[in-house]
Design a protein around this motif. Structure first.
Motif, PDB file in Angstrom:
ATOM      1  N   GLY A   1       0.989  -1.069  -0.318  1.00  0.00           N
ATOM      2  CA  GLY A   1      -0.205  -0.235   0.383  1.00  0.00           C
ATOM      3  C   GLY A   1       1.080   0.933   0.016  1.00  0.00           C
ATOM      4  O   GLY A   1       0.460   2.195  -0.990  1.00  0.00           O
ATOM      5  N   PHE A   2       2.077   1.334   0.982  1.00  0.00           N
ATOM      6  CA  PHE A   2       2.656   2.453   0.875  1.00  0.00           C
ATOM      7  C   PHE A   2       3.645   2.802  -0.810  1.00  0.00           C
ATOM      8  O   PHE A   2       3.934   3.842  -0.453  1.00  0.00           O
ATOM      9  CB  PHE A   2       3.522   2.452   1.830  1.00  0.00           C
ATOM     10  CG  PHE A   2       3.132   2.441   3.528  1.00  0.00           C
ATOM     11  CD1 PHE A   2       2.881   4.122   3.655  1.00  0.00           C
ATOM     12  CD2 PHE A   2       3.464   2.013   4.759  1.00  0.00           C
ATOM     13  CE1 PHE A   2       1.679   4.203   4.947  1.00  0.00           C
ATOM     14  CE2 PHE A   2       2.603   2.168   6.102  1.00  0.00           C
ATOM     15  CZ  PHE A   2       1.964   3.278   5.661  1.00  0.00           C
ATOM     16  N   ILE A   3       4.055   1.175  -0.724  1.00  0.00           N
ATOM     17  CA  ILE A   3       4.325   1.576  -2.228  1.00  0.00           C
ATOM     18  C   ILE A   3       3.772   2.257  -3.619  1.00  0.00           C
ATOM     19  O   ILE A   3       3.949   3.373  -4.328  1.00  0.00           O
ATOM     20  CB  ILE A   3       5.498   0.281  -2.883  1.00  0.00           C
ATOM     21  CG1 ILE A   3       6.254  -0.268  -2.263  1.00  0.00           C
ATOM     22  CG2 ILE A   3       5.673   0.581  -4.338  1.00  0.00           C
ATOM     23  CD1 ILE A   3       6.808  -1.364  -1.899  1.00  0.00           C
ATOM     24  N   GLY A   4       2.460   1.802  -3.541  1.00  0.00           N
ATOM     25  CA  GLY A   4       1.444   2.138  -4.860  1.00  0.00           C
ATOM     26  C   GLY A   4       1.310   3.407  -4.941  1.00  0.00           C
ATOM     27  O   GLY A   4       1.150   4.462  -5.394  1.00  0.00           O
ATOM     28  N   MET A   5       0.979   4.368  -3.288  1.00  0.00           N
ATOM     29  CA  MET A   5       0.647   5.560  -2.781  1.00  0.00           C
ATOM     30  C   MET A   5       2.182   6.113  -3.582  1.00  0.00           C
ATOM     31  O   MET A   5       1.793   8.004  -3.543  1.00  0.00           O
ATOM     32  CB  MET A   5       0.358   6.133  -1.592  1.00  0.00           C
ATOM     33  CG  MET A   5      -1.077   4.657  -1.039  1.00  0.00           C
ATOM     34  SD  MET A   5      -1.735   5.352   0.882  1.00  0.00           S
ATOM     35  CE  MET A   5      -1.374   7.199   0.851  1.00  0.00           C
ATOM     36  N   ALA A   6       3.133   5.540  -2.983  1.00  0.00           N
ATOM     37  CA  ALA A   6       4.093   6.999  -3.354  1.00  0.00           C
ATOM     38  C   ALA A   6       4.985   6.822  -4.497  1.00  0.00           C
ATOM     39  O   ALA A   6       5.869   7.599  -4.776  1.00  0.00           O
ATOM     40  CB  ALA A   6       5.263   6.312  -2.034  1.00  0.00           C
ATOM     41  N   THR A   7       4.591   6.215  -5.480  1.00  0.00           N
ATOM     42  CA  THR A   7       5.417   6.209  -6.543  1.00  0.00           C
ATOM     43  C   THR A   7       4.551   6.475  -7.393  1.00  0.00           C
ATOM     44  O   THR A   7       2.237   5.399  -7.662  1.00  0.00           O
ATOM     45  CB  THR A   7       5.448   4.303  -7.065  1.00  0.00           C
ATOM     46  OG1 THR A   7       6.081   3.615  -6.048  1.00  0.00           O
ATOM     47  CG2 THR A   7       6.156   4.525  -8.736  1.00  0.00           C
ATOM     48  N   PRO A   8       4.475   7.240  -8.794  1.00  0.00           N
ATOM     49  CA  PRO A   8       2.911   8.311  -9.210  1.00  0.00           C
ATOM     50  C   PRO A   8       2.687   6.952 -10.614  1.00  0.00           C
ATOM     51  O   PRO A   8       3.738   6.106 -11.058  1.00  0.00           O
ATOM     52  CB  PRO A   8       4.678   9.138  -9.856  1.00  0.00           C
ATOM     53  CG  PRO A   8       5.044   8.909  -9.499  1.00  0.00           C
ATOM     54  CD  PRO A   8       5.847   8.093  -8.318  1.00  0.00           C
ATOM     55  N   ASN A   9       1.987   7.078 -10.663  1.00  0.00           N
ATOM     56  CA  ASN A   9       1.544   5.515 -12.094  1.00  0.00           C
ATOM     57  C   ASN A   9       2.650   5.979 -12.925  1.00  0.00           C
ATOM     58  O   ASN A   9       2.288   4.822 -13.895  1.00  0.00           O
ATOM     59  CB  ASN A   9      -0.028   6.269 -11.995  1.00  0.00           C
ATOM     60  CG  ASN A   9      -1.058   6.012 -11.177  1.00  0.00           C
ATOM     61  OD1 ASN A   9      -0.817   4.723 -10.050  1.00  0.00           O
ATOM     62  ND2 ASN A   9      -2.037   6.525 -10.329  1.00  0.00           N
TER      63      ASN A   9
ATOM     64  N   ILE B   1       5.723   3.816 -12.633  1.00  0.00           N
ATOM     65  CA  ILE B   1       4.799   2.597 -12.843  1.00  0.00           C
ATOM     66  C   ILE B   1       4.727   1.945 -14.332  1.00  0.00           C
ATOM     67  O   ILE B   1       4.987   0.634 -14.452  1.00  0.00           O
ATOM     68  CB  ILE B   1       3.481   2.154 -11.780  1.00  0.00           C
ATOM     69  CG1 ILE B   1       3.853   2.853 -10.197  1.00  0.00           C
ATOM     70  CG2 ILE B   1       3.410   0.357 -11.682  1.00  0.00           C
ATOM     71  CD1 ILE B   1       2.656   1.998  -9.585  1.00  0.00           C
ATOM     72  N   ALA B   2       3.918   2.671 -14.910  1.00  0.00           N
ATOM     73  CA  ALA B   2       3.836   2.773 -16.261  1.00  0.00           C
ATOM     74  C   ALA B   2       5.327   2.215 -17.078  1.00  0.00           C
ATOM     75  O   ALA B   2       5.267   1.380 -17.982  1.00  0.00           O
ATOM     76  CB  ALA B   2       2.698   3.875 -17.121  1.00  0.00           C
ATOM     77  N   ILE B   3       5.885   3.067 -16.902  1.00  0.00           N
ATOM     78  CA  ILE B   3       7.359   3.188 -17.251  1.00  0.00           C
ATOM     79  C   ILE B   3       8.480   1.778 -16.958  1.00  0.00           C
ATOM     80  O   ILE B   3       8.792   1.432 -18.040  1.00  0.00           O
ATOM     81  CB  ILE B   3       8.334   4.115 -16.906  1.00  0.00           C
ATOM     82  CG1 ILE B   3       7.702   5.832 -17.500  1.00  0.00           C
ATOM     83  CG2 ILE B   3       9.417   3.909 -17.668  1.00  0.00           C
ATOM     84  CD1 ILE B   3       8.848   7.107 -17.793  1.00  0.00           C
ATOM     85  N   ILE B   4       7.945   1.433 -15.886  1.00  0.00           N
ATOM     86  CA  ILE B   4       8.792   0.223 -15.539  1.00  0.00           C
ATOM     87  C   ILE B   4       8.223  -0.740 -16.079  1.00  0.00           C
ATOM     88  O   ILE B   4       8.912  -1.998 -16.569  1.00  0.00           O
ATOM     89  CB  ILE B   4       8.897   0.124 -13.900  1.00  0.00           C
ATOM     90  CG1 ILE B   4       9.565   1.243 -13.426  1.00  0.00           C
ATOM     91  CG2 ILE B   4       8.957  -0.751 -12.987  1.00  0.00           C
ATOM     92  CD1 ILE B   4       9.211   1.457 -11.355  1.00  0.00           C
ATOM     93  N   ALA B   5       6.714  -1.229 -16.468  1.00  0.00           N
ATOM     94  CA  ALA B   5       6.242  -2.397 -17.158  1.00  0.00           C
ATOM     95  C   ALA B   5       6.365  -2.239 -18.159  1.00  0.00           C
ATOM     96  O   ALA B   5       6.467  -4.017 -18.747  1.00  0.00           O
ATOM     97  CB  ALA B   5       4.358  -1.972 -17.015  1.00  0.00           C
TER      98      ALA B   5
END
Length: 334
Positions: free
Chosen positions: A145-153, A156-160
């Motif tokens: 939860g903390f990682i999801g809230m702290a990381t901009p979407n 995450i898209a670029i990493i994916a």
């Protein structure tokens, strides 16, 4: 029955009033930046090295009605929307509906997919985390939860995208594979869209899912410590029946009441994520319209988003009335 019609009429009146004032705010915000479509068009031509006659700005303003007072321009736009005419896009010179109709179903379906993923995933995790407080699963859910809230979407898209390309030799951007681009809709194309949409849904739903997990966990922990739970447990009520019938139901009420406000939040986050993942949604289209100061196109898209927010709020109120007897009792007294 009469109470039902009175309540429905009152809700519709509130929705219409909200929609009207929303349209005013949208138009004023879009008109707020310095300049207009004419000056933006001239700047674009000059950036391409073309020589532009200064009188061309006045000609463009007169052509597009930008020389009229603000109130007149607003009413011309809003009255057309009320009649179902979204107007002509200033930047593309095409009807706005023709510009957005291919993107609107995709946007709605993706947003519904994101909402479904968020709630169907986050609520069970939040319940488990509350019922198994300080367990390994609770710690894992909290960290995620903390990682999801702290990381901009968009990060995450670029990493994916990088993971898909580097480890699976797959390009996960776009709503369709290359062989289906420009092809009419078919079952094969539809399932290809579904198979390529799950990454976008996962990326966009991560932060919202993390927020819901935290809220469900906190609300359920608060309910489990209330006296009525201890009394019901002391009377021998089964743990599963007790938890599902009362604490869980009450803990989900704040979640239901926020559905309407999640839609604009998702659509706002969709602008950058769709740009990164090359998804044909309304987000990038609106961003381009704002950059070109195309008030008609941008205003229509924002008004559609606002309308979806109002509809989402109505759905929230309806669900809240169904699951919370206190709301029904309060409305019956009125």
């Amino acid at each position: 029955m009469n109470d039902f019609f009175v309540d429905t009429s009152r809700r519709l009146l509130h929705m219409a009033t909200t929609f009207f004032f929303m349209s005013i705010i949208i138009f004023l915000v879009i008109d707020l930046p310095e300049g207009d479509f004419a000056t933006a068009k001239i700047a674009e031509l000059q950036s391409l090295g073309q020589t532009v006659d200064p009188k061309m700005i006045e000609i463009l303003r007169e052509t597009y009605g930008l020389d009229q007072p603000l109130v007149v321009r607003y009413w011309n736009w809003f009255s057309s929307v009320l009649t179902g005419d979204l107007g002509m896009s200033l930047s593309t010179q095409e009807p706005v509906w023709d510009t957005i109709k291919s993107r609107l179903p995709t946007t709605i379906m993706l947003m519904l997919g994101v909402l479904s993923f968020m709630f169907l995933t986050a609520i069970p995790i939040g319940i488990y985390s509350a019922l198994r407080q300080y367990s390994v699963g609770d710690y894992v859910a909290t960290i995620v939860g903390f990682i999801g809230m702290a990381t901009p979407n968009f990060v995450i898209a670029i990493i994916a995208i990088l993971i898909g390309y580097e480890y699976f030799d797959t390009v996960i951007t776009g709503i369709n594979s290359d062989e289906y681009i420009g092809q009419p809709m078919s079952w094969d194309k539809f399932w290809d869209s579904v198979s390529r949409s799950w990454v976008f849904i996962l990326v966009l739903g991560t932060s919202g899912m993390a927020n819901i997990i935290r809220k469900v966990r906190a609300n359920l922990l608060d309910e489990m410590n209330k006296p009525y739970v201890k009394t019901a447990r002391a009377k021998g009520l089964g743990e599963v029946h007790l938890t599902v019938k009362y604490p869980v139901r009450l803990a989900l009420i704040p979640m239901v009441s926020t559905i309407g406000w999640l839609l604009p939040t998702l659509l706002g986050a969709d602008i950058i994520v769709s740009q990164v993942m090359n998804m044909p949604t309304l987000g990038p289209l609106m961003l381009g319209a704002l950059e070109k100061q195309d008030m008609v196109l941008a205003g229509d898209i924002l008004l559609i988003m606002g309308g979806l927010t109002i509809i989402g709020t109505l759905i929230s109120d309806t669900l809240l009335r169904m699951i919370d007897p206190r709301v029904r009792a309060g409305m019956e007294k009125e």
